[in-house]
Design a protein around this motif. Sequence first.
Motif, PDB file in Angstrom:
ATOM      1  N   THR A   1      21.542 -21.394  10.901  1.00 40.95           N
ATOM      2  CA  THR A   1      21.710 -19.945  11.012  1.00 40.95           C
ATOM      3  C   THR A   1      23.135 -19.532  10.636  1.00 40.95           C
ATOM      4  OG1 THR A   1      22.407 -19.981  13.335  1.00 40.95           O
ATOM      5  CG2 THR A   1      20.031 -19.903  12.886  1.00 40.95           C
ATOM      6  N   ARG A   2      24.057 -20.479  10.699  1.00 36.37           N
ATOM      7  CA  ARG A   2      25.449 -20.222  10.334  1.00 36.37           C
ATOM      8  C   ARG A   2      25.854 -20.921   9.041  1.00 36.37           C
ATOM      9  NH1 ARG A   2      28.446 -18.240  14.770  1.00 36.37           N
ATOM     10  NH2 ARG A   2      27.282 -18.262  16.732  1.00 36.37           N
ATOM     11  N   ASN A   3      24.904 -21.575   8.386  1.00 37.32           N
ATOM     12  CA  ASN A   3      25.198 -22.325   7.157  1.00 37.32           C
ATOM     13  C   ASN A   3      26.368 -23.289   7.362  1.00 37.32           C
ATOM     14  OD1 ASN A   3      23.232 -20.764   5.940  1.00 37.32           O
ATOM     15  ND2 ASN A   3      24.417 -20.370   4.093  1.00 37.32           N
ATOM     16  N   THR A   4      26.342 -24.003   8.458  1.00 35.75           N
ATOM     17  CA  THR A   4      27.465 -24.875   8.803  1.00 35.75           C
ATOM     18  C   THR A   4      26.967 -26.221   9.306  1.00 35.75           C
ATOM     19  OG1 THR A   4      28.809 -22.950   9.415  1.00 35.75           O
ATOM     20  CG2 THR A   4      29.544 -25.086  10.208  1.00 35.75           C
TER      21      THR A   4
ATOM     22  N   SER B   1      34.218 -28.989  10.516  1.00 41.38           N
ATOM     23  CA  SER B   1      33.178 -28.047  10.128  1.00 41.38           C
ATOM     24  C   SER B   1      33.077 -27.993   8.613  1.00 41.38           C
ATOM     25  CB  SER B   1      33.489 -26.643  10.660  1.00 41.38           C
ATOM     26  OG  SER B   1      33.533 -26.628  12.066  1.00 41.38           O
TER      27      SER B   1
ATOM     28  N   ASP C   1      23.972 -26.141  11.995  1.00 40.79           N
ATOM     29  CA  ASP C   1      23.454 -24.868  12.465  1.00 40.79           C
ATOM     30  C   ASP C   1      23.090 -24.089  11.219  1.00 40.79           C
ATOM     31  OD1 ASP C   1      24.673 -22.270  14.728  1.00 40.79           O
ATOM     32  OD2 ASP C   1      22.941 -22.355  13.397  1.00 40.79           O
TER      33      ASP C   1
ATOM     34  N   ALA D   1      31.438 -25.291   6.020  1.00 40.86           N
ATOM     35  CA  ALA D   1      30.762 -24.020   5.805  1.00 40.86           C
ATOM     36  C   ALA D   1      30.258 -23.961   4.377  1.00 40.86           C
ATOM     37  CB  ALA D   1      31.721 -22.869   6.080  1.00 40.86           C
TER      38      ALA D   1
END
Length: 125
Positions: free
Chosen positions: A75-78, A21, A73, A23
């Motif tokens: 919406t999750r800045n990931t 991941s 994603d 972030a």
Amino acid sequence: QVQLVESGGGLVQAGGSLRLSCAASARTFSAYPIGWFRQAPRLEREFVAATSGAGGNTDYADSVKGRFTISRDNTRNTVYLQMSSLKPEDTAVYYCSARYKYARTSNLAAEYAFWGQGTQVTVSS
């Protein structure tokens, strides 16, 4: 400025899977193309995969095609890198990187402006 933090690395046996991941702290994250690169000891940093800001365009190194999948994603800045059928030669430090806003994806490390600190992936035989 974009700050990137990778996670998800570790030790896995050959044939196994890992999901990395990345972030990001950035406004309008969806405007930033994101790339994954890796660097093994004594080797140059090499391109792994990249995704456009909206995620509609992706690119992969030939060595990982069919085994790795990049996704994001917003919406999750990931951004994620799903790695399957891992091989010992995939062992490296994996870095997440971002180009400047609204740029195209690229497989050249020099064209990425922001970098994370990296996460170690070790694949045992």
